[in-house]
Scaffold this active site. Structure first.
Site, PDB file in Angstrom:
ATOM      1  CD  GLU A  51      53.207   3.891  -4.778  1.00 45.97           C
ATOM      2  OE1 GLU A  51      52.627   4.492  -3.861  1.00 45.97           O
ATOM      3  OE2 GLU A  51      54.382   4.151  -5.129  1.00 45.97           O
ATOM      4  CE  LYS A 121      52.889   5.590  -0.286  1.00 50.33           C
ATOM      5  NZ  LYS A 121      53.216   6.149  -1.621  1.00 50.33           N
ATOM      6  CB  CYS A 156      56.115   3.639  -2.442  1.00 52.87           C
ATOM      7  SG  CYS A 156      57.252   4.651  -3.445  1.00 52.87           S
TER       8      CYS A 156
END
Length: 267
Positions: A51, A121, A156
């Site tokens: 990430e 995200k 994540c």
């Protein structure tokens, strides 16, 4: 589902590249990523970067916005070059500037021919003020058809939200997760990955950053698990190979997806 690919494979090889990221030094990080990819043996189908691999993260909105790039900036140019040279798809995430003036933590999946799929995200980590820096994604995780596999992306903290990653009607065969998840929470990371693999009957590969930053230490925090939740890294600790035939056979024996609830996120 996006972008067809005519080359179908039963066995797919995935490598992770756990970079020690230098905050704010995009050029140095791109050089390190490129060299790491070149050192792989050239047999991989997918390479997973961490990430925010080209910048690192800081809970400073001004600094992160200054580092953000468009989808045609130097980071994506370098990723396309990595994919072309390695003849593998390359995925990870970057700080991206949107046309609306917002900044996003944007995952990418770049194929060897240069075709790119993006995902912003959705779940932003409030403890590090991520929601004050990045805009929240408004699309569900994409599924890309690549070499006969259906490949899904998340990033994540998305991992903590199982409904978000639910493999409805077996839409995907493997989930890729670029991450920046410190060792202080590695027990949670490992067991959440195992849970997602088991409940979705799909392998999951997490490529974490290496080294350390202001938020912790990251070395040894990348993982790969197969569709049964079993560890999948081979001797190198950075490569895993998965069988589509085995995944489909397991789903046929135990078709849990047929009993799943239907729901709508209402995005």
């Amino acid at each position: 589902m996006t972008h067809g690919n005519s080359s179908c494979k039963n066995d797919i090889s995935v490598a992770v590249v756990p970079l020690d990221i230098s905050f704010g030094d995009t050029n140095a990080n791109l050089r390190a990523a490129t060299e790491s990819v070149k050192r792989l043996d050239g047999t991989h189908d997918i390479i997973v970067l961490p990430e925010l691999f080209s910048t690192g993260y800081a809970n400073n909105p001004g600094a992160m916005h200054e580092l953000a790039e468009t989808d045609n900036g130097i980071t994506m140019d370098a990723v396309r070059e990595m994919a072309a040279c390695s003849k593998a798809a390359v995925t990870g995430s970057m700080a991206a500037s949107g046309s609306n003036g917002m900044c996003y933590n944007r995952a990418f999946f770049v194929e060897p021919d240069g075709h790119a799929t993006f995902y912003d995200k959705r779940h932003l980590f409030s403890l590090s003020r991520e929601g004050e820096i990045f805009g929240k994604g408004t699309e569900t995780p994409p599924v890309i058809r690549f070499r006969g596999w259906n490949v899904a992306l998340s990033v994540c903290y998305d991992l903590r939200f199982p409904a978000w990653m639910r493999n409805r009607a077996y839409a995907y065969d493997i989930m890729l997760l670029p991450a920046n998840w410190p060792m202080a929470r590695v027990y949670a990371l490992e067991h959440l990955l195992i849970a997602r693999a088991i409940e979705n009957q799909a392998p999951i590969v997490c490529s974490n950053r290496g080294g350390r930053d202001d938020y912790g230490i990251y070395d040894g925090c990348s993982f790969a698990f197969d569709h049964m939740g079993m560890p999948a890294f081979q001797d190198s600790g950075t490569t895993a190979t998965f069988s589509l035939e085995s995944i489909r056979a397991a789903r046929k024996r135990f078709p849990a997806a047929n009993d799943a609830d239907n729901f709508d996120f209402g995005l």
